[in-house]
Enzyme design. Sequence first.
Site, short mmCIF file in Angstrom:
data_model
loop_
_atom_site.label_atom_id
_atom_site.label_comp_id
_atom_site.label_asym_id
_atom_site.label_seq_id
_atom_site.Cartn_x
_atom_site.Cartn_y
_atom_site.Cartn_z
N CYS A 116 1.19 7.88 -1.60
CA CYS A 116 2.34 7.65 -0.90
C CYS A 116 3.78 8.25 -1.23
O CYS A 116 4.60 8.51 -0.94
CB CYS A 116 2.72 6.28 -0.95
SG CYS A 116 1.30 5.45 -0.18
N HIS A 256 9.94 4.98 1.45
CA HIS A 256 8.63 4.84 1.77
C HIS A 256 8.15 3.60 2.38
O HIS A 256 8.57 2.76 1.96
CB HIS A 256 7.64 5.24 0.56
CG HIS A 256 6.32 4.90 0.87
ND1 HIS A 256 5.37 5.52 1.95
CD2 HIS A 256 5.38 4.07 0.16
CE1 HIS A 256 4.16 4.93 1.90
NE2 HIS A 256 4.26 4.20 1.08
N ASN A 286 2.06 1.34 6.94
CA ASN A 286 2.23 2.40 6.00
C ASN A 286 1.31 3.82 6.51
O ASN A 286 -0.02 3.65 6.45
CB ASN A 286 1.63 1.95 4.75
CG ASN A 286 1.57 2.70 3.41
OD1 ASN A 286 1.94 4.04 3.78
ND2 ASN A 286 1.36 2.13 2.27
O1 UT7 Z 1 2.02 2.52 -0.51
C1 UT7 Z 1 1.37 2.54 -1.60
C2 UT7 Z 1 1.83 1.40 -2.48
N1 UT7 Z 1 1.13 0.26 -1.98
C3 UT7 Z 1 2.00 -0.93 -1.89
O2 UT7 Z 1 3.27 -0.61 -2.27
C4 UT7 Z 1 1.39 -2.11 -1.56
C5 UT7 Z 1 1.91 -3.00 -2.51
N2 UT7 Z 1 1.53 -4.54 -2.18
C6 UT7 Z 1 1.91 -5.41 -1.15
O3 UT7 Z 1 2.46 -4.70 -0.25
C7 UT7 Z 1 1.38 -6.83 -1.11
O4 UT7 Z 1 0.70 -7.03 -2.37
C8 UT7 Z 1 0.26 -7.16 -0.11
C9 UT7 Z 1 0.94 -7.08 1.33
C10 UT7 Z 1 -0.95 -5.92 -0.08
C11 UT7 Z 1 -0.07 -8.51 -0.17
O5 UT7 Z 1 0.65 -9.61 -0.05
P1 UT7 Z 1 0.90 -10.61 -1.14
O6 UT7 Z 1 2.15 -11.34 -0.94
O7 UT7 Z 1 0.81 -9.79 -2.78
O8 UT7 Z 1 -0.33 -11.40 -1.20
P2 UT7 Z 1 -1.41 -11.53 -2.16
O9 UT7 Z 1 -2.28 -10.46 -2.28
O10 UT7 Z 1 -1.06 -12.27 -3.50
O11 UT7 Z 1 -2.26 -12.85 -1.38
C12 UT7 Z 1 -1.65 -14.09 -1.05
C13 UT7 Z 1 -2.82 -14.81 -0.44
C14 UT7 Z 1 -4.01 -14.66 -0.85
O12 UT7 Z 1 -4.47 -15.98 -0.81
P3 UT7 Z 1 -4.78 -17.20 -2.02
O13 UT7 Z 1 -5.71 -16.32 -3.05
O14 UT7 Z 1 -3.42 -17.44 -2.13
O15 UT7 Z 1 -5.55 -18.29 -1.12
C15 UT7 Z 1 -4.77 -13.89 -0.13
O16 UT7 Z 1 -6.27 -14.12 -0.08
O17 UT7 Z 1 -2.74 -14.26 1.11
C16 UT7 Z 1 -4.26 -14.05 1.22
N3 UT7 Z 1 -4.23 -12.75 2.13
C17 UT7 Z 1 -4.20 -13.15 3.47
N4 UT7 Z 1 -4.01 -14.10 4.25
C18 UT7 Z 1 -3.79 -13.87 5.80
C19 UT7 Z 1 -4.36 -11.43 1.91
N5 UT7 Z 1 -4.39 -10.81 2.92
C20 UT7 Z 1 -4.10 -11.74 4.06
C21 UT7 Z 1 -4.14 -11.52 5.36
N6 UT7 Z 1 -4.05 -12.62 6.13
N7 UT7 Z 1 -4.05 -10.14 6.02
#
Ligand code: UT7
Length: 332
Positions: A116, A256, A286
């Site tokens: 990225c 980004h 992204n």
């Molecule tokens: O560009 C290169 C660098 N990459 C980035 O900068 C990405 C950085 N990360 C992120 O943007 C975020 O971490 C994500 C968007 C990928 C995820 O968001 P988050 O707020 O960190 O969510 P999480 O991974 O902590 O997940 C929270 C909950 C989980 O459920 P439980 O364990 O709390 O029951 C996930 O299983 O949300 C669940 N979850 C979803 N729920 C509905 C994960 N993906 C989804 C989804 N829909 N698509």
Amino acid sequence: MEKIRAAITGVHGWVPDYVLTNEQLEKMVDTTDEWITTRTGIKERRILREKGLGSSDMGAKAVEGLLKKTGIKPEEIDLLICPTVTPDYAFPATANIISYKTGLTNAWSFDINAACSGFIFSLKTAIQFIENGTYKKVIVVGSEKMSMVTDYTDRANCILFGDAAAAILLEPTTEETGIMDSIMRVDGSGLKYLLQKGGGSVKPASRETVDQGEHFMYQEGQAVFKVAVIGMADISVEIMERNNLKSEDIAWLVPHQANLRIIDATARRMGLKKEQVMVNIERYGNTTSATIPLCLWEWESQLKKGDNLILSAFGSGFTWGAIWVKWAYNNK
Ligand code: UT7
């Protein structure tokens, strides 16, 4: 002797027609438009669906458009750099294929793999050739077919990424415009949080790597989020401070587009208002090395000569960085 700087003198983007919406993703994986929108800011993304087309095809479209609008002949280009993590082939470089497809008969070319941060790492590389007087016309074209490494059964990742390409032209200037300063960083200990596990020399492609889904991207989203939000904000503030730039001096943050929450946090730390930040993540998701030039392309008509832009990115590696650009032209 007058200092030669490298100035961006043109920008052009290309996105596939096919739109993959949150509503469609709701039917593919266990997710909701509301979750995706509030956690990421993304509403839809573009996907290159036609069989047999790759990153070079999108990159070539962006370069063709760039040459047309700037009135530059293909043979005038000295060098083309393509940041990509989704190359057409493991080798040769996608940059070479783009150069061939667009008739850059006098250019040499190579790819840069910085995920990225690919666009800003490539921009930093490209300006060296202009500043030292070696070249007069250099293209950087970020092109990514992220759909090829996206597992559309993995709800945590498939909502994030899209396909696109965008290119800029760099030329020398002796005016007080162009690329003014830059900071680049890497931390290889980030490997385990964001990578494609299979298909490289450590884990060559095999039946097992395919069965395990290791040719798709692997990301520990929350771990990446934590470092990205600090890394991107810190480096953006650092480049402002070391150049004595106050928030009111900045016309635009060009971040980004990985997650709207990371963008908002960076803007807040820089003391910027929403109106000073380029955001199109809702329409493209992204697109890795294409996000920043895609923003420049969409905002080009609003940019004025002398505007201070901060380009900022964080990505797999980890890689991150910021570039201060003084925009070099008024709306063409
Ligand atoms: O560009 C290169 C660098 N990459 C980035 O900068 C990405 C950085 N990360 C992120 O943007 C975020 O971490 C994500 C968007 C990928 C995820 O968001 P988050 O707020 O960190 O969510 P999480 O991974 O902590 O997940 C929270 C909950 C989980 O459920 P439980 O364990 O709390 O029951 C996930 O299983 O949300 C669940 N979850 C979803 N729920 C509905 C994960 N993906 C989804 C989804 N829909 N698509």
